[in-house]
Write an enzyme that holds these catalytic residues in place. Structure first.
Site, mmCIF file in Angstrom:
data_model
loop_
_atom_site.group_PDB
_atom_site.id
_atom_site.type_symbol
_atom_site.label_atom_id
_atom_site.label_comp_id
_atom_site.label_asym_id
_atom_site.label_seq_id
_atom_site.Cartn_x
_atom_site.Cartn_y
_atom_site.Cartn_z
ATOM 1 C CG ASP A 60 -2.222 -0.809 0.919
ATOM 2 O OD1 ASP A 60 -2.375 -1.290 -0.216
ATOM 3 O OD2 ASP A 60 -3.033 -0.986 1.845
ATOM 4 C CG ASN A 127 -5.753 -3.769 0.554
ATOM 5 O OD1 ASN A 127 -4.753 -3.379 1.152
ATOM 6 N ND2 ASN A 127 -6.954 -3.323 0.855
ATOM 7 C CG HIS A 128 -5.553 0.695 -0.696
ATOM 8 N ND1 HIS A 128 -6.504 1.678 -0.769
ATOM 9 C CD2 HIS A 128 -5.797 0.042 0.467
ATOM 10 C CE1 HIS A 128 -7.291 1.632 0.303
ATOM 11 N NE2 HIS A 128 -6.874 0.650 1.076
#
Length: 615
Positions: A60, A127-128
């Site tokens: 991230d 996950n971003h």
């Protein structure tokens, strides 16, 4: 490990660990848009000051999967500023780099002869900023292609069913210290959970024994980015899924700062959770002080040192149970609001006292969780707006007080009007590559100036009125109105307006004077305060009788067909009045259609309304 001697320095690998930088978070907010970049800048500065061997990021790095150009440029600028220099790199990567780094170059960035990389950065994705698209690319791939970041831990899911992945470590040597660094970029938690419980779905490749270095001599590290909180066991990764040969784990994705390594009972390894460097949600875990971790490894031993981040915006969080407060009347809403105001003031004062200098003083984030069982409820939106104003006012007072104490500024220097950002419409239009097709830029500029500086409430109305009058005059002079069709009329109006825009852009000096003259002249004819077109209808009433030819009547009937139905009976003042601002009481407005304003034929609705008003 004690203080490091010269021999220890040659054999000690120093790593700065950070996770969840979320670059670009709140980039459209005027107050918080720079927070993520300031924190990342501080992390890189700490790495330079502590003279670490490399920086390890736990996913991230970016807040969005497709970061904006502004975010990418700022990230590249920070990395170039701190990573490209002539400092020698003291460690070696001895593993197969084509397997470790999934790019076309296939080697660690500091070995590229065309770049002077003095501070290597190793990162996995979260996950971003996870890979997506046909080519399975991440925003981190852009930094990798720029030779600024060593992107690893990108898994290619193979096999059928849940799939299969193989983790190859990056083998790092510095003197007598050997570190095997495993990376696992974010995979959907439900799928990875099933993979860990499926035999042979996740395979770990161990380093081979080499001359003078056994397999047991390697210090095994893992950096991953997954859910750790066990609210749903199937939507998180358990520490017990991981192999026991690991020595140290860097856990990303969780934003709560638990930077001190914690041993997992029965597993033999320690886990550090540095947390995020910028608060992205107003929860209790985000309110804890933010840190990064300096990890020093020598042989099979390590020493962690947590370093606080001072550039992070302060975040104050508290919980209040109203029934435990003795000075509140349960039936008096004002007493509840007064008590909450007092709590907010105390939190802002507490946050301001923590700042050592003016540069560290920032407008804090404040969240109050209130349990009002047995009490009157308050409007959270209204209190939030009041909280924002109160927070800004108190912070400004605190900042002014600090400045007086440090620099003793004169009162006349607090605010300089000439330093305010002042832009006119012409500059804004040019800056955004816009094209004015209806009203001239200069006329709008004059109207804006009169509205702001002269408090002229009718400035924009006079601007529109003046341009409409000139357009009518131009159409009346150019052509015979008897020959116009519906489509021709609209095109002619557009052409006249475009010609006026061009003329006014060239002849801009008399824009203000022309509008003022028009307003002065029209003041004697009709009221400039009224927004109706009554005077327009009166002025053209004489000309309408001469234009009632066959084509003119056909144009009038077409344009007034829809509105004439809304005027039948007594429902003209109410229903069917949602479109174009016609609501309740619309019969009091005296309106004309486009045909009437241009001197052709007054609509049936305008005539009926005028007759009703006359009666």
């Amino acid at each position: 490990m004690g203080d490091l001697s010269r021999d220890d320095i040659a054999n000690t690998l120093r790593i700065l660990v950070a996770t969840d930088c979320h670059l670009g978070y709140m980039e459209k907010d005027e107050i918080r848009r720079h927070d993520s970049f300031q924190a990342f800048e501080e992390i890189c500065s700490i790495a330079e000051q502590k003279k670490v061997d490399f920086v390890l990021l736990g996913g991230d790095l970016f807040h969005e999967n497709k970061p904006s150009r502004s975010t990418l440029v700022k990230a590249i600028e920070i990395l170039r500023r701190h990573c490209l220099n002539d400092q020698p790199v003291q460690f070696q990567v001895v593993s197969d780099q084509t397997v470790n780094f999934a790019n076309v170059f296939g080697h660690v960035n500091y070995e590229d002869p065309h770049f002077n990389v003095g501070l290597p950065v190793f990162s996995i994705h979260g996950n971003h900023d996870d890979p997506a698209g046909v080519d399975n690319l991440s925003a981190v791939d852009i930094l990798s292609a720029c030779n600024l970041v060593n992107y690893f831990g990108k898994m290619a899911l193979e096999g059928s069913g849940v799939g299969q992945i193989t983790l190859y470590p990056i083998l790092v040597r510095k003197g007598s210290t050997a570190v095997a660094l495993y990376g696992l970029g974010n995979i959907r938690d439900e799928r990875l959970n099933r993979m860990f419980q499926t035999p042979h779905a996740v395979q770990w490749m161990r380093p081979e024994a080499q001359e003078g270095c056994l397999v047991s001599d390697w210090f095994n590290m893992l950096v991953l980015h997954q859910n750790r909180v066990k609210t749903n066991p199937k939507n998180a990764i358990s520490e017990h899924f991981l192999p026991r040969f690991l020595d140290f784990i860097v856990w990303g994705h969780e934003h709560e700062c638990l930077v001190d390594p914690q041993e997992v009972p029965g597993m033999g390894f320690h886990i550090t959770q540095p947390g995020s460097s910028v608060a992205t949600s107003l929860i209790d875990g985000e309110s804890k002080p933010k840190h990064v971790l300096l990890l020093e490894i020598k042989g099979n031993q390590y020493r962690p040192t947590k370093i606080p981040l001072t550039s992070v915006r302060p975040f104050e969080y508290t919980e209040i149970v109203l029934k435990d407060e003795s000075d509140i009347d349960p039936n008096d809403q004002n007493s509840i609001l007064e008590h909450l105001d007092k709590v907010v003031r105390n939190l802002i004062e507490k946050s301001s006292k923590k700042a050592v200098s003016i540069s560290e003083l920032k407008l804090p984030l404040v969240r109050i969780k209130v349990d009002y069982s047995g009490f009157m409820t308050i409007n959270p939106q209204r209190f939030g707006q009041k909280l924002q104003i109160l927070k800004t006012y108190l912070f400004s007072q605190r900042l002014l007080k600090k400045r007086r104490n440090e620099a003793k500024f004169d009162d006349t220097e607090r605010l300089r009007p000439e330093e305010l950002n002042q832009q006119n419409i012409e500059a804004l239009v040019a800056e955004n590559n816009l094209k004015m097709e209806i009203l001239p830029v200069n006329d709008l500029d004059v109207a804006l100036h009169n509205f702001v500086n002269k408090d002229d409430k009718m400035a924009f109305y006079a601007c529109v009125k003046y341009n409409l009058q000139e357009t009518r005059s131009k159409i009346a002079k150019d052509s015979d109105t008897m020959k116009f069709e519906d489509e021709d009329l609209i095109l002619k109006v557009g052409e006249c307006l475009e010609e006026r825009v061009k003329e006014r852009s060239v002849r801009s000096t008399d824009a203000a004077q022309s509008i003022e003259d028009f307003r002065t002249t029209s003041a004697g004819v009709g009221s400039a305060v009224s927004f109706s077109d009554e005077e327009d209808a009166a002025q053209i009433s004489g000309s309408t009788s001469t234009t009632r030819g066959r084509k003119g009547s056909r144009v009038g009937s077409k344009s007034s067909l829809d509105v004439s139905e809304t005027g039948k009976g007594k429902t003209s003042a109410r229903g069917r009045g949602r479109g174009r601002g016609r609501g309740r009481g619309s019969s009091n407005l005296k309106q004309t259609t486009l045909d009437a304003t241009l001197g052709f034929r007054q609509s049936q609705r305008s005539a009926s309304v005028a007759a009703t008003a006359a009666v």
